[in-house]
Design a protein around this motif. Structure first.
Motif, mmCIF file in Angstrom:
data_model
loop_
_atom_site.group_PDB
_atom_site.id
_atom_site.type_symbol
_atom_site.label_atom_id
_atom_site.label_comp_id
_atom_site.label_asym_id
_atom_site.label_seq_id
_atom_site.Cartn_x
_atom_site.Cartn_y
_atom_site.Cartn_z
ATOM 1 N N LEU A 440 0.828 -1.201 0.000
ATOM 2 C CA LEU A 440 0.000 0.000 0.000
ATOM 3 C C LEU A 440 0.865 1.255 0.000
ATOM 4 O O LEU A 440 0.576 2.231 -0.700
ATOM 5 N N VAL A 441 1.955 1.223 0.789
ATOM 6 C CA VAL A 441 2.851 2.385 0.830
ATOM 7 C C VAL A 441 3.508 2.606 -0.531
ATOM 8 O O VAL A 441 3.590 3.733 -1.021
ATOM 9 N N PHE A 442 3.972 1.528 -1.134
ATOM 10 C CA PHE A 442 4.603 1.668 -2.446
ATOM 11 C C PHE A 442 3.622 2.175 -3.494
ATOM 12 O O PHE A 442 3.989 2.927 -4.401
ATOM 13 N N ARG A 443 2.355 1.771 -3.351
ATOM 14 C CA ARG A 443 1.363 2.193 -4.333
ATOM 15 C C ARG A 443 0.989 3.652 -4.161
ATOM 16 O O ARG A 443 0.697 4.358 -5.136
ATOM 17 N N LEU A 444 0.975 4.142 -2.897
ATOM 18 C CA LEU A 444 0.558 5.524 -2.640
ATOM 19 C C LEU A 444 1.736 6.489 -2.576
ATOM 20 O O LEU A 444 1.508 7.692 -2.451
ATOM 21 N N ALA A 445 2.954 5.992 -2.621
ATOM 22 C CA ALA A 445 4.110 6.881 -2.472
ATOM 23 C C ALA A 445 4.194 7.880 -3.616
ATOM 24 O O ALA A 445 4.405 9.080 -3.397
ATOM 25 N N GLN A 446 4.007 7.429 -4.832
ATOM 26 C CA GLN A 446 4.138 8.326 -5.978
ATOM 27 C C GLN A 446 3.049 9.399 -6.001
ATOM 28 O O GLN A 446 3.370 10.584 -6.164
#
Length: 538
Positions: A440-446
């Motif tokens: 989830l973090v990787f998906r929302l980081a950008q």
């Protein structure tokens, strides 16, 4: 937003308000810019607009010959593209091109069959053969240069002398050197076309005696049989394609069972490219047929009264002495002969083995196992590798044999093993929602990063800019209202009206507050004064 007419009026008002010195300086700068642009445009039009391309992509020799002809004809010209293109005035491009074509220019580099256009007396046979070889090489080089990827080419022919003795005859050979245009590359079909072109242009030349190289030192086509024991390019391509097809069959089939990326297959094929012609004659002794038959019958009989013996006196004496004095003598003989010719049945079988026969196939198949989550020593869930069972490996072996057509009698072998893969062998510790949280973090980081950048742009770039514009607008309104207040004060004094208290300095009130109060107390008069001020300013 102001209309174009209003913008022009504002620009004109700004220009009219400038001092005379600034007006003169601005006019001089504008005139200098216009003159400079006109000179640049005139030079470009005079350099390229009135000149057209006569020839392009010329060799150095062709460019030199064309320039010499243009000088003889007094035709102005310009060189471009590092001397590989020639330009002449547009009105004489076509006539000049036709005139030069009638003189055989451009030749395309090298010497062609135009070398025989001029007849020279006293030329020896050796020189004539040498000129023919040069012309043939030049014509082939010109034809090869027609390929889009080739900028230049050279052809070297080795034409041995003809001999009346067969054992002394040597076949001709050819070498082709090409220079590629930029980073262009020739396909295998195009290289094969060049080889066939050269082979068909020279009598007695075959493909195995042709070599094609490029100026970078790469061997594009080699003669067959130069290196014994090595496969040719076509044979190697066939072998690699065969192995690749088998490997892809195995991997795509097992990936549907064990998962994508969990199977690795390697196939090695031993292919026989020898072509064997076999002629076999079989005779059947039982299949006899009478082809011809000849019968011969002879008989001979003698009686007492008949004359026998050798004619003449000696013959009579011999016959008389050999006979008895008794009665009659009779004798007879017969002979029969039969000649029969038999035809034996014969079978003639001619066998031509196909090229590329598979002699042996070796397959190595590596399959990843399965994984299950178990508790580790510290109580956390870890992934544990579970190898495939023997029954699964046996079924995988049978399926692989059927998929690629393995034949044990031919000597084909296969090996299937279950081993942990490196990517799946790394044990990942699980803490409940840890992996999901990371995903989830990787998906929302950008998106979050983009949002932060947008906020920073608004706070540190857009906001100060709009604030500067709003302050400037308020300053202009303040000045306008102050001017209106002064005009209203002057008008009231002229009309004998009593000056309002707002014009007097009030304690605790700023100019902005006084302007707002004046507009609230008498909006009609304030609006009229503002319009009057705008007309006077315009």
């Amino acid at each position: 937003m102001a209309s174009p007419k209003e913008m022009l009026e504002q620009i004109w008002s700004i220009i009219t308000e400038l001092p005379p010195i600034q007006k003169i300086a601005g006019g001089l700068v504008l005139a200098a810019v216009i003159i400079t642009l006109a000179l640049i445009m005139g030079r470009d039009s005079g350099g390229s607009g009135n000149y057209g391309v006569l020839f392009s992509s010329l060799t150095e020799s062709d460019a030199a010959d064309i320039v010499a002809k243009l000088k003889e004809q007094n035709v102005p010209y310009k060189l471009a593209a590092n001397g590989t293109a020639i330009k002449v005035p547009e009105d004489v491009v076509l006539n000049t091109r036709l005139t030069l074509a009638g003189q055989g220019l451009p030749r395309g580099g090298g010497v062609g069959f135009e070398i025989f256009d001029r007849t020279n007396l006293g030329v020896t046979d050796f020189v004539q053969k040498l000129n023919y070889q040069r012309a043939l090489q030049g014509e082939l080089a010109r034809t090869i240069r027609q390929f889009q990827q080739i900028s230049s080419a050279r052809v070297h022919l080795a034409l041995p002398k003809e001999s009346v003795f067969v054992e002394d005859q040597r076949p001709p050979s050819a070498s082709v050197s090409i220079k590629m245009r930029g980073r262009g590359k020739l396909t295998k079909g195009q290289i094969r076309a060049i080889v066939n072109l050269v082979a068909c242009a020279v009598s007695g030349l075959t493909e195995k005696n042709i070599t094609v190289v490029d100026t970078a030192g790469h061997l594009l086509f080699r003669r067959e049989g130069d290196e014994p024991g090595m496969l040719s390019s076509d044979e190697l391509e066939y072998k690699l394609k065969l192995e690749s097809n088998m490997r892809r069959k195995l991997e795509t089939m097992f990936e549907e069972v064990v998962g994508v990326g969990k199977v690795i297959a390697r196939v090695s094929a031993d292919v026989d490219f020898n072509q064997v012609n076999t002629t076999e004659e079989l005779y059947d002794p039982d299949g006899q047929v009478v082809r011809s038959e000849q019968l011969s019958n002879e008989s001979n009989k003698q009686n007492g009264g008949s004359a026998k013996g050798i004619p003449g006196v000696k013959g009579d004496l011999a016959t008389f002495s050999g006979t008895s004095g008794g009665g009659s003598n009779s004798s007879g003989s017969s002979r029969n002969s039969v000649t029969r010719n038999y035809e034996i049945s014969k079978t003639v079988k001619k066998t031509k083995d196909s090229v590329g026969t598979i002699k042996k196939i070796t397959v190595a198949l590596m399959v990843d196992g399965s994984y299950k989550m178990v508790k580790g020593p510290n109580g956390r869930m870890i992934s544990k590798y579970v190898p495939r069972s023997k029954a699964e490996l046996a079924s995988f072996t049978r399926m692989a044999q059927k998929a690629v057509g393995l034949d044990p009698d031919r000597g084909d072998t296969i090996e299937v093993v279950s081993m942990p893969f490196f990517t799946s062998n790394t044990q990942e510790e699980s803490t409940g929602s840890g992996p999901k949280w990371q995903q989830l973090v990787f998906r929302l980081a950008q998106p979050i990063m983009y949002l932060i950048l947008a906020i920073c742009f608004i706070l540190f770039a857009a906001r100060p800019f709009f604030r500067l514009l709003s302050d400037k607008q308020l300053e202009e309104e303040k000045q306008a209202m102050l001017a209106a207040s002064r005009l209203s004060t002057t008008g009231s004094q002229e009309n004998g009206e009593k000056e309002e208290d707002l014009t007097l300095p009030s304690k605790g009130m700023s100019d902005k507050e006084k302007i707002y109060k004046l507009a609230q107390s008498d909006p009609d008069r304030a609006a009229d004064l503002v319009r009057r001020w705008l007309r006077e300013g315009a």
